[in-house]
Design a protein around this motif. Structure first.
Motif, short mmCIF file in Angstrom:
data_model
loop_
_atom_site.label_atom_id
_atom_site.label_comp_id
_atom_site.label_asym_id
_atom_site.label_seq_id
_atom_site.Cartn_x
_atom_site.Cartn_y
_atom_site.Cartn_z
N SER A 94 0.72 -1.02 0.04
CA SER A 94 -0.28 -0.13 0.22
C SER A 94 0.95 1.77 0.27
O SER A 94 -0.04 2.15 -0.03
CB SER A 94 -1.07 0.06 1.17
N VAL A 95 2.27 0.84 0.38
CA VAL A 95 3.23 2.47 0.12
C VAL A 95 3.59 2.35 -0.82
O VAL A 95 4.22 3.94 -1.11
CB VAL A 95 4.61 2.45 1.51
N VAL A 96 3.68 1.94 -1.97
CA VAL A 96 4.93 1.63 -2.72
C VAL A 96 3.56 1.41 -4.22
O VAL A 96 3.27 0.55 -4.04
CB VAL A 96 5.91 0.63 -3.37
N SER A 97 3.89 2.58 -5.17
CA SER A 97 3.68 2.30 -6.21
C SER A 97 4.48 1.89 -7.25
O SER A 97 5.38 3.12 -7.90
CB SER A 97 2.43 3.56 -6.74
N LEU A 98 5.02 1.07 -8.42
CA LEU A 98 5.43 0.69 -9.93
C LEU A 98 4.06 0.40 -11.26
O LEU A 98 4.78 0.86 -11.50
CB LEU A 98 6.08 -0.91 -8.96
N GLU A 99 3.44 0.67 -10.79
CA GLU A 99 2.94 -0.35 -12.00
C GLU A 99 3.38 1.03 -13.12
O GLU A 99 4.24 2.20 -13.11
CB GLU A 99 1.44 0.54 -12.43
N GLY A 100 3.21 0.66 -14.55
CA GLY A 100 3.81 1.41 -15.28
C GLY A 100 5.63 1.20 -15.69
O GLY A 100 5.85 1.97 -16.03
#
Length: 885
Positions: free
Chosen positions: A518-524
């Motif tokens: 929930s802390v980390v966004s790595l999409e794309g």
């Protein structure tokens, strides 16, 4: 801290409290004999104690027969008659109610119960305390109305009911309290208008009624209160104009009218008639005209902002900024953003040595370096162009720098490392490029870093490893590359790391914050692999389907075979997720069971299916956003019989479409296991997600894109109920030149879906971004009424838009989905979120939905405007926003 609390008038309130606490302090404490004293007061105190249900500090442990009541904690008696004159139980966290027997303590002069958890209604019996001078009930949970018979306490000099849940109107009877000096009723739920009888309070020094629901206009009679020093009505529903008599109150020092609907102009003599002005706040109203030149005569003015202070932001004030502002040598805060000023900012304004906060429009002047005390500098959401001036790096006192949402180019100067006190840096949504300067590692106090939506490139500098105090980092939507540094694992305070939509590669760390999805966004980032399973990245050694950026078309038969295996043979009916206009969607499993996907197989016998496939591929291969459904690959090949085969493979969304959540009774076979409805906050978050996606499509993509078919079935939800816009089968690109010139249309007209398509499409008009806004407005109304636009009740001239418009604003609660008012289900901290606040936010949501779905395109909001409104609504529900500068 909310907007009103950030204004110095709020600080002025604290000064008032000190005065209230000191008034009557000369009354001495005298102990009587063990068995003497007045039995009436003793009985009243004991009944007061009996109504207290919570006393965590044991403040009333001494209230027993072993001591004379004059020796009980918080009790003070007079010398002569041994009667209670003061009851002071401030800050004791007492719970319960005030006993009506309080009215029997006829010698009571001072009743102080500030900052407790007392509730129920304020007893009417207080009105019998004829000697009462100070009544301090601030910051409790009292409900009901202000007792009108308090007007019988004719000796009252200080009355503080602020920060409670009191409702009803301000009693007109208060106008008989001729000795009253301080009237504080702010932060309640008061309604109605300001009674003209308050003009009789000739001794009044401070009158604060902020953060209520007071309406109508300010009565002219308040201009007769010649002793008035502080006047605050910020955060109400006042309209009309401010009477000129108010501007003639020469004693006035603090003036707060922010967040109302007040109109009119500032009088030209403002600075002459209010020479003692220190705080002046009129932001977020409907003022027009100019800043009067005479304002420079208010030499005590310290703060000039959206209040010592002048708060003018968010109006329609125009003209030039007077050059005489240089005379305001005490000015500390200067905020003028969101107005219609012309010309340049006077350069000599930067000679004001006490200036700490600047939030204005216009260009960034190099002379700003003279402001050696500057702590907050915000030029966000303007039309700034050019580069970031190196002179900013000389402001070593700077704590917060906001240059977001402009058109700045160039790089972040190396000199940024000189800002060694900087705590927050926001350069998001510009056209900045280059690498993150390694000198940023010198800003050891930096906790917030926002650089999203630019063209930054390169790897993250190793010098950032020294900034262990980071709380939020957003580098999304750039061109960063290289490996994700392992040192980020050790940033223990980090609550948000957004690296999405870049070109990072290699294995994702698995320790520290990278264990919390929930802390980390790595999409794309198509070249990333590994990480914890919740991040849904492919295994670094996997030979299965890679999460690479697809190319169109992929003419390889093996792709067809892989998809057949993934969907259990020839696309088994057991895996069918749904049927759309041009094909069917199946659930599939790839990578030896490691990845669940959704496979959209086009039925090429349908007219337009091939065209839809090409349109969706063209759209999805060029756009990247966290709220757009991600396509993993596309397949254009032949099947075993030699027939054309076309399919798209998407990320699988475990919670399906928004449609099934809004209408569970119509989709009984599709509802998730818990069968619960979306609560208020979940719906608002999804609405924001969709608006973010539309804003990106309309304004920030490689070319402006019109979705053309926005509806609940095309909004998909992941395991955290984040909203994703999908199905670009009839999306249209707008030529960049035509879009920027205002000719927002495509050469092909599209109908879209019945009920959601803009009315102008039915008359042959071409595609435009305002058509998407219309669909979004209908979607918003559907989300919060629970009614489809195609409901059988909508026929003839009655539509969902008209249905909502007729109920707005008074009857909004009656047409809203009833489940949204159940506090246990609304997703909010209902101990601090009243049903009235929820209803107010619902009104604001309906206002946005109605404005978006207006029949005429020119009357609709732009999607970025409605997005700002929704963020404001969410902030109202949850509290202040960290970036509400």
């Amino acid at each position: 801290m909310g907007l009103l609390e950030s204004c110095p008038l709020f600080l002025f309130t604290n000064t008032v409290l000190v005065v209230l606490l000191q008034l009557g302090s000369s009354i001495p404490h005298v102990a009587g004999s063990k068995h003497g004293g007045n039995e009436t007061d003793q009985l009243a105190l004991l009944t007061f104690k009996a109504e207290i249900t919570g006393d965590p500090f044991g403040s009333m442990n001494s209230w027993n027969q072993s001591l004379h009541f004059c020796q009980w904690m918080g009790v003070t008696c007079g010398r002569r008659h041994q009667r209670v004159t003061v009851l002071n139980l401030n800050n004791r966290k007492l719970a319960g109610a005030i006993s009506p027997h309080i009215g029997n303590m006829s010698f009571l002069r001072k009743l102080q119960l500030r900052n407790n958890s007392l509730s129920h209604e304020i007893p009417q019996e207080i009105g019998r305390l004829k000697r009462l001078q100070i009544l301090l009930l601030r910051q409790n949970s009292f409900t009901g109305e202000i007792p009108a018979n308090i007007s019988g306490c004719l000796d009252l000099t200080g009355l503080d009911f602020s920060r409670n849940s009191l409702g009803g109107k301000i009693p007109q009877e208060l106008g008989s309290l001729s000795k009253l000096k301080y009237l504080l009723i702010d932060r309640n739920n008061l309604t109605g208008s300001v009674p003209p009888t308050l003009g009789n309070l000739s001794s009044l020094i401070v009158f604060l009624a902020e953060s209520n629901n007071i309406s109508a206009s300010i009565p002219d009679v308040l201009g007769g209160l010649t002793n008035l020093e502080g006047l605050g009505f910020g955060g109400n529903k006042l309209g009309g104009i401010i009477p000129l008599s108010i501007f003639n109150l020469s004693s006035l020092r603090a003036f707060n009218m922010v967040w109302n609907q007040i109109q009119g102009r500032l009088p030209s003599s403002l600075g002459n008639t209010l020479p003692n002005l220190q705080e002046f706040a009129i932001g977020r109203n409907l003022f027009t005209g100019y800043i009067p030149d005479s304002l420079s005569n208010a030499s005590n003015l310290e703060i000039f902002c959206y209040l010592s202070e002048l708060l003018l932001a968010g109006n329609k004030i125009s003209g030039i900024i007077p050059s005489g502002m240089r005379k305001l040598v005490n000015l500390q805060t200067f905020e003028l953003f969101a107005n219609q000023f012309t010309g340049n900012i006077p350069t000599d304004l930067w000679n004001l040595q006490k200036l700490k906060i600047v939030n204005i429009a216009g260009s960034i002047p190099p002379s700003l370096r003279k402001c050696h005390r500057l702590e907050v500098l915000s030029f966000g959401a303007n039309n700034l162009s050019g580069t970031i001036p190196q002179e900013l790096a000389t402001l070593s006192s700077l704590l917060y720098l906001n240059l977001s949402q402009n058109q700045l180019t160039g790089s972040v100067p190396l000199e940024v490392g000189n800002l060694n006190n900087l705590e927050a840096l926001d350069v998001s949504e510009n056209m900045l490029s280059g690498q993150i300067p390694s000198t940023l590692g010198n800003c050891v106090k930096l906790t917030l870093l926002y650089m999203e939506g630019n063209i930054f490139w390169g790897s993250l500098p190793s010098s950032l490893r020294y900034l262990r105090g980071f709380e939020e980092i957003d580098l999304s939507r750039n061109k960063f590359s290289g490996k994700i540094p392992d040192y980020l694992e050790d940033f223990v305070f980090l609550r948000k790391l957004n690296l999405s939509f870049n070109d990072f590669e290699g294995a994702v760390p698995e320790r520290g914050i990278f264990k919390i999805a929930s802390v980390v966004s790595l999409e794309g980032n198509d070249k990333l692999c590994g990480g914890i399973p919740e991040l849904q990245l492919h295994r670094c050694n996997s030979e299965g389907l890679r999460r690479n950026r697809f190319t169109f078309p992929l003419k390889v038969t093996v792709a067809t075979i892989n998809l057949l295996k993934a969907t259990d043979g020839f696309f088994s009916q057991d895996n069918l997720l749904g049927i759309g206009g041009f094909g069917s969607v199946y659930k599939g499993i790839l990578d030896q069971g490691d990845r669940v996907v959704a496979v959209k197989v086009l039925n090429l016998q349908f007219r337009g299916a091939s065209k839809s496939f090409i349109a969706e591929c063209n759209a999805l291969k060029s756009i990247r956003h966290r709220n757009l459904v991600k396509v993993l690959t596309a397949c254009s090949s032949v099947d075993y019989n030699g027939n054309d085969f076309k399919a798209l493979v998407y990320e699988f969304m475990v919670n399906g479409s928004l449609d099934k959540w809004l209408h569970p009774n119509e989709n009984e076979n599709e509802v998730s296991e818990d069968s619960r409805c979306l609560n208020l906050l979940e719906r608002l978050n999804i609405a924001i997600d969709v608006a973010c996606a539309l804003d990106y499509l309309h304004h920030y993509g490689p070319e402006p894109i019109v979705h053309c078919d926005l509806k609940p079935s095309n909004i998909l939800l992941d395991n955290e109920l984040t909203g994703y816009v999908g199905d670009f089968g009839i999306a249209r690109f707008l030529p960049k030149v035509a879009y920027e010139s205002g000719n927002q249309s495509s050469s092909i007209g599209v109908k879209g879906s019945i009920g959601y398509a803009a009315p102008e499409y039915g008359m042959g008009s071409e595609v435009s971004t305002s058509g998407d806004v219309y669909s979004y407005g209908i979607l918003l109304l559907e989300m919060f009424t629970g009614k489809r636009p195609t409901d059988h009740m909508f026929s003839d001239s009655l539509s969902l838009h008209n249905f909502a418009k007729m109920a707005f604003p008074e009857q909004v609660a009656s047409i809203a989905d009833s489940t949204l008012f159940h506090q246990q289900d609304n997703g909010l901290n209902h101990s601090s979120t009243s049903s009235q606040k929820i209803e107010e936010c619902m009104i604001s949501i309906f206002k946005a939905g109605i404005a978006c779905s207006e029949e005429l395109p020119r009357n609709r909001l732009a999607v970025n405007e409605v997005l700002m409104q929704l963020y404001a609504i969410k902030n109202t529900l949850l509290g202040s926003d960290r970036r509400a500068a």
